[in-house]
Design an enzyme around this catalytic site. Sequence first.
Site, PDB file in Angstrom:
ATOM      1  N   TYR A 199      56.291 -69.350 -14.258  1.00 13.69           N
ATOM      2  CA  TYR A 199      56.794 -69.425 -15.629  1.00 13.69           C
ATOM      3  C   TYR A 199      57.166 -68.034 -16.113  1.00 13.69           C
ATOM      4  O   TYR A 199      56.374 -67.097 -16.003  1.00 13.69           O
ATOM      5  CB  TYR A 199      55.712 -70.041 -16.526  1.00 13.69           C
ATOM      6  N   CYS A 200      58.413 -67.899 -16.644  1.00 18.52           N
ATOM      7  CA  CYS A 200      58.872 -66.651 -17.239  1.00 18.52           C
ATOM      8  C   CYS A 200      58.806 -65.522 -16.199  1.00 18.52           C
ATOM      9  O   CYS A 200      59.307 -65.654 -15.095  1.00 18.52           O
ATOM     10  CB  CYS A 200      58.057 -66.341 -18.493  1.00 18.52           C
ATOM     11  N   LEU A 201      58.184 -64.424 -16.534  1.00 18.94           N
ATOM     12  CA  LEU A 201      58.050 -63.305 -15.608  1.00 18.94           C
ATOM     13  C   LEU A 201      57.297 -63.714 -14.349  1.00 18.94           C
ATOM     14  O   LEU A 201      57.576 -63.217 -13.251  1.00 18.94           O
ATOM     15  CB  LEU A 201      57.343 -62.148 -16.311  1.00 18.94           C
TER      16      LEU A 201
END
Length: 606
Positions: free
Chosen positions: A337-339
């Site tokens: 998720y995300c980074l």
Amino acid sequence: MNKVSAGTKRNSSMLRKAEVADHPLPSSKSKSGPGAKRHYQTLDRGLRAAFARASAGMSTHAFIQAYWDWAHHLAQSPGRQLELVEHAQKNLMKLIAYGAGVNGDTEPPFKPRRTDHRFEHSGWNNAPFNYWKQSFLAAQDWWDVATEHLPGLQPDDADRTRFLARQSLDLVSPSNFPWLNPEIIEATLKSGGANLVAGAEHFAHDFHNTLTQTHEEPPEGYRVGIDLASTPGEVVFRNELFELIQYAPQGDVVQAEPVLIVPAWIMKYYILDLSPHNSMIRYLVEQGFTVFMISWCNPGAEQSELSLEDYRKSGVMAALDEVQSIVPKQQVHAVGYCLGGTMLAIAAATMARDKDTRLASITLMAAQVDFAEAGELLLFLDESQIAFLEDLMWDQGYLDRPQMARAFSTIRAEDLIYSRNIRRYFLGVEDLPTDMTVWLSDTTRMPARMHSQYLRGLFLENRLSAGRFAVEGRVIALKDISAPVFVVATETDHIAPWRSVYKTKLFTNCDLTFVLTSGGHNSGIINEPAAARGHYRISFRPANALYTGPDDWLEQQQERPGSWWVEWRDWLKDASSKEVPARPLGTAKRRFPKGVPAPGTYVFEA
């Protein structure tokens, strides 16, 4: 606390060499030795770090340069100047026409942006407030046109100038002044000024917390480990970088392949385990998956040398090794998720290069692998900005989340700053907690070295998609990934814009399912089926298929109502081999002692 191994230092040597090449030491004809030179550099960095603190980490040089680039090219464009004069005249005539029919049914000529909620009160539709509102929006409209791209003008400089103009206009918005805001006037008359007294108390409270860096405890009903992050589980592994949580099965059988989730370390993991009704982790467990979650530590100054390679090797790969020791001889569904998704993509490409086939599938949620079109965050990222942040991190050893939050907030200042401040400080309305806002306020830090590598190697130089990102001294390529990939983007994401996330299809050749869901960076991902809200689009791209651009793709796909979680669950089950009896937590010969329940201990680090 953290001891970066010699192997890790070698593994990240190519990144460090690139950084040194990009930043040669200033030449000096002085006969002073290297020690004296370091003293001079320390003085310079200390002064720049002080400026960075005062400016919330934003480089004034970058914005001044952008303004002068825009002003210079505009000065050389008399035709453009005449066009802007004509546009100003048109806006003025619209205002005059609107003012002349102010008591009629004249349609307002200017409308606020979708994210601007400052003028929603019905009082803004009455004279004279409606004319003040329209005048402000007319000025916004003119500056939007004035800062459009010009031949020869750097596009980034045009965007930064527009950002500066909007920030300046937002300061003088009529909604900011109690005597010009009908909502504040109405609340003051109704309460006899009690709203202003309550607002002053809120301001004094917030000002004290900001000065003292006080971290308030979550309110009743939103306590971590009790109300939030409450899915039953146990910490089964810990090192200096993360804790690995395994969640207890809620049925007699589970899918053979476990799920390992890699969250972003920019915030705490329990965005994916909020309240019981909207917990993604709980949903996966209830659907018959064995779920493991990485809970990152909140690094301090003593861990300033943690690198991107540490997060890959001592983080993602160490977690994968531990999962396979608990669930042996099974591939793993990896989720980022995300980074955390970007790091998972790096890890997966490295594994593919090294013929490591332990991944059954890869899911990337609101995660970018190409940063050429990374949206409004690029306003804050150029050589001057990053050097400024590096000096700030050099001074304190990390970048604090409040310093990052200011940049995110200014992107949507009209809503995230001004609307909230008007409500809290002038209307005297207390912020009502939600599970999401409690999580947002539970901040973390970013280690100096890792964050510098992330900003330079990925955002500024875009090495990952350009074929210039090296792991252990050898370049990796996303096209080497052969495991099926499930990519999720959100329509209104201003951190990972969906067209940027979509470009994962451009740099991979494997089977890929792409989902575009309604909502933003967080709200689009946390969209449980029971909520029956929102919509999504989904398509499948087989390996080696021809590329379709994002706009063409959008036209071809039909909206489907509801949550994308159901599609993802079915996709994960299709990528699994069989069902097996539910597994106990940990292993019989576990290396980590029992007795540390989820959510573990790292999640409580302030």
